[in-house]
Motif scaffolding. Structure first.
Motif, PDB file in Angstrom:
ATOM      1  N   LEU A 125       0.805  -1.119  -0.022  1.00 27.06           N
ATOM      2  CA  LEU A 125      -0.159  -0.116  -0.087  1.00 27.06           C
ATOM      3  C   LEU A 125       0.936   1.331   0.344  1.00 27.06           C
ATOM      4  N   THR A 126       1.976   1.065   0.958  1.00 28.54           N
ATOM      5  CA  THR A 126       2.789   2.482   0.611  1.00 28.54           C
ATOM      6  C   THR A 126       3.440   2.571  -0.672  1.00 28.54           C
ATOM      7  N   LEU A 127       3.612   1.717  -1.947  1.00 31.16           N
ATOM      8  CA  LEU A 127       4.041   1.644  -3.120  1.00 31.16           C
ATOM      9  C   LEU A 127       3.545   2.013  -3.889  1.00 31.16           C
ATOM     10  N   SER A 128       1.370   1.858  -3.767  1.00 27.71           N
ATOM     11  CA  SER A 128      -0.074   2.242  -4.520  1.00 27.71           C
ATOM     12  C   SER A 128       0.208   2.617  -5.680  1.00 27.71           C
ATOM     13  N   SER A 129       0.700   4.119  -5.541  1.00 25.43           N
ATOM     14  CA  SER A 129       0.879   5.591  -6.768  1.00 25.43           C
ATOM     15  C   SER A 129       1.942   4.892  -7.868  1.00 25.43           C
ATOM     16  N   MET A 130       2.357   3.819  -7.119  1.00 21.23           N
ATOM     17  CA  MET A 130       2.823   2.808  -8.640  1.00 21.23           C
ATOM     18  C   MET A 130       2.860   2.027  -9.191  1.00 21.23           C
ATOM     19  N   VAL A 131       1.047   1.808  -9.552  1.00 23.00           N
ATOM     20  CA  VAL A 131       0.130   0.502  -9.823  1.00 23.00           C
ATOM     21  C   VAL A 131       0.546   0.939 -11.015  1.00 23.00           C
ATOM     22  N   LYS A 132       0.150   1.692 -11.831  1.00 23.00           N
ATOM     23  CA  LYS A 132      -0.057   2.238 -13.060  1.00 23.00           C
ATOM     24  C   LYS A 132       0.164   2.138 -14.073  1.00 23.00           C
ATOM     25  N   ALA A 133       2.120   2.504 -13.750  1.00 25.33           N
ATOM     26  CA  ALA A 133       3.410   2.586 -13.931  1.00 25.33           C
ATOM     27  C   ALA A 133       3.868   1.115 -14.258  1.00 25.33           C
ATOM     28  N   VAL A 134       3.724   0.745 -13.081  1.00 22.78           N
ATOM     29  CA  VAL A 134       4.254  -1.311 -13.296  1.00 22.78           C
ATOM     30  C   VAL A 134       2.924  -1.857 -14.564  1.00 22.78           C
ATOM     31  N   THR A 135       1.857  -1.532 -14.337  1.00 25.18           N
ATOM     32  CA  THR A 135       0.822  -1.928 -15.336  1.00 25.18           C
ATOM     33  C   THR A 135       1.535  -1.405 -17.087  1.00 25.18           C
ATOM     34  N   ASP A 136       1.448  -0.043 -16.736  1.00 30.32           N
ATOM     35  CA  ASP A 136       1.526   0.199 -18.563  1.00 30.32           C
ATOM     36  C   ASP A 136       3.315  -0.628 -18.546  1.00 30.32           C
ATOM     37  N   LEU A 137       4.484  -1.010 -17.487  1.00 36.90           N
ATOM     38  CA  LEU A 137       5.448  -1.294 -18.105  1.00 36.90           C
ATOM     39  C   LEU A 137       5.044  -3.023 -18.782  1.00 36.90           C
ATOM     40  N   LEU A 138       4.316  -3.556 -17.854  1.00 35.52           N
ATOM     41  CA  LEU A 138       3.996  -5.292 -17.919  1.00 35.52           C
ATOM     42  C   LEU A 138       3.001  -5.741 -18.988  1.00 35.52           C
ATOM     43  N   GLU A 139       2.689  -4.757 -19.804  1.00 29.11           N
ATOM     44  CA  GLU A 139       1.839  -4.653 -20.842  1.00 29.11           C
ATOM     45  C   GLU A 139       2.836  -4.337 -21.887  1.00 29.11           C
ATOM     46  N   ARG A 140       4.066  -4.290 -22.047  1.00 34.34           N
ATOM     47  CA  ARG A 140       4.638  -3.748 -22.860  1.00 34.34           C
ATOM     48  C   ARG A 140       5.748  -4.399 -23.094  1.00 34.34           C
ATOM     49  N   ILE A 141       5.719  -5.713 -21.955  1.00 31.65           N
ATOM     50  CA  ILE A 141       7.251  -6.641 -21.498  1.00 31.65           C
ATOM     51  C   ILE A 141       6.124  -7.871 -22.137  1.00 31.65           C
ATOM     52  N   THR A 142       4.871  -8.317 -21.509  1.00 33.41           N
ATOM     53  CA  THR A 142       4.739  -9.510 -20.682  1.00 33.41           C
ATOM     54  C   THR A 142       3.553 -10.195 -22.327  1.00 33.41           C
ATOM     55  N   PRO A 143       3.671 -11.096 -22.327  1.00 33.22           N
ATOM     56  CA  PRO A 143       3.212 -11.945 -23.472  1.00 33.22           C
ATOM     57  C   PRO A 143       1.392 -11.094 -23.497  1.00 33.22           C
ATOM     58  N   GLN A 144       0.940 -11.142 -24.937  1.00 41.78           N
ATOM     59  CA  GLN A 144      -0.295 -10.632 -24.638  1.00 41.78           C
ATOM     60  C   GLN A 144      -1.547 -11.706 -24.610  1.00 41.78           C
ATOM     61  N   ASN A 145      -1.367 -12.333 -24.554  1.00 35.99           N
ATOM     62  CA  ASN A 145      -2.139 -14.078 -23.787  1.00 35.99           C
ATOM     63  C   ASN A 145      -2.251 -13.907 -22.544  1.00 35.99           C
ATOM     64  N   MET A 146      -1.387 -13.166 -21.819  1.00 40.58           N
ATOM     65  CA  MET A 146      -0.840 -13.708 -19.770  1.00 40.58           C
ATOM     66  C   MET A 146      -2.091 -12.430 -20.071  1.00 40.58           C
ATOM     67  N   GLU A 147      -3.514 -12.566 -18.828  1.00 41.78           N
ATOM     68  CA  GLU A 147      -4.117 -11.726 -18.297  1.00 41.78           C
ATOM     69  C   GLU A 147      -3.218 -11.060 -16.921  1.00 41.78           C
ATOM     70  N   LEU A 148      -2.844  -9.366 -16.900  1.00 44.96           N
ATOM     71  CA  LEU A 148      -2.674  -9.096 -15.827  1.00 44.96           C
ATOM     72  C   LEU A 148      -3.234  -9.322 -14.731  1.00 44.96           C
ATOM     73  N   ASP A 149      -3.417  -8.364 -13.645  1.00 43.97           N
ATOM     74  CA  ASP A 149      -4.103  -8.285 -12.560  1.00 43.97           C
ATOM     75  C   ASP A 149      -2.561  -7.709 -11.529  1.00 43.97           C
ATOM     76  N   ILE A 150      -3.069  -6.214 -11.627  1.00 46.45           N
ATOM     77  CA  ILE A 150      -2.331  -5.399 -10.563  1.00 46.45           C
ATOM     78  C   ILE A 150      -3.428  -4.579  -9.434  1.00 46.45           C
ATOM     79  N   SER A 151      -2.901  -4.912  -8.492  1.00 44.06           N
ATOM     80  CA  SER A 151      -3.568  -3.756  -8.283  1.00 44.06           C
ATOM     81  C   SER A 151      -2.680  -3.443  -6.495  1.00 44.06           C
TER      82      SER A 151
END
Length: 212
Positions: A125-151
């Protein structure tokens, strides 16, 4: 931290009582402090972990990263560092190394299921402001057939189910989601055998307000 300059300290004691020299030093001290600050800022701006807002502006222009006036310098540094790590493909081990460098070891929970095609990350929770940045990163580098769940790593019902209602009723729902309730006298898992009357003898400590 601005270096405090004292020109008079470089003069021999016999000269330090001269009014003219004191006046000159009083004019030179802030100028030299300002120059030292420029040198320190330029040195810090060579490294993403220590860049200031001017340094962040420069990196964001180079990397074509958008930011807002509401972004903290920590969030901007994180976003820039994430952009530099944007190089696929990654193994699970390498992904953990990247998350460790961005979030810190132990500040997240990572679950990867190749068979069910999902990647789940729970961020402290102390790093909750980083959720969007991590999501943007993983959307670019992970396979498109993998569902992302970041919260954020919200507290679950099972974490407080053994705490008596009397200890919880003073808190709002959002507080129970985001802050640890500290109840002295026994561990949560040890409260089940006690009656409400017995538990009422204990005192509870105010919760940590960070993240609320």
């Amino acid at each position: 931290m601005v270096k405090q300059v004292d020109v008079m300290s470089y003069l021999p004691p016999i000269l330090q009582d001269y009014k003219e020299l004191k006046e000159i030093a009083a004019m030179e001290n802030p100028i030299l402090s300002y120059l030292w600050q420029i040198i320190e800022d330029e040195t810090n701006n060579q490294f993403i972990a220590t860049i200031n807002r001017n340094g962040a502006d420069r990196y964001e222009r180079m990397l074509k990263i958008a930011s807002t006036s509401a972004d903290t310098i920590e969030t901007r540094r994180f976003r820039i560092l994430a952009k530099y790590n944007d190089q696929a493909p990654y193994t699970r081990i390498t992904l953990k190394l990247i998350l460790n460098s961005l979030l810190g070891e132990g500040e997240y929970e990572l679950t990867v299921s190749p068979s069910e095609k999902f990647i789940k990350i729970r961020i402290a929770l102390t790093l909750s402001s980083m959720v969007k940045a991590v999501t943007d990163l993983l959307e670019r580098i992970t396979p498109q057939n993998m569902e992302l769940d970041i919260s954020p790593m919200y507290y679950l019902y099972k974490d407080i189910e053994h705490v008596p209602y009397k200890a919880l009723k003073k808190y709002r729902y959002h507080e129970l989601l985001t802050t640890p309730v500290v109840f002295t006298g026994a561990k949560y898992s040890d409260l089940t055998p006690y009656t409400h009357q017995q538990l009422s003898a204990y005192k509870h400590i105010t919760i940590d307000e960070e993240g609320v």
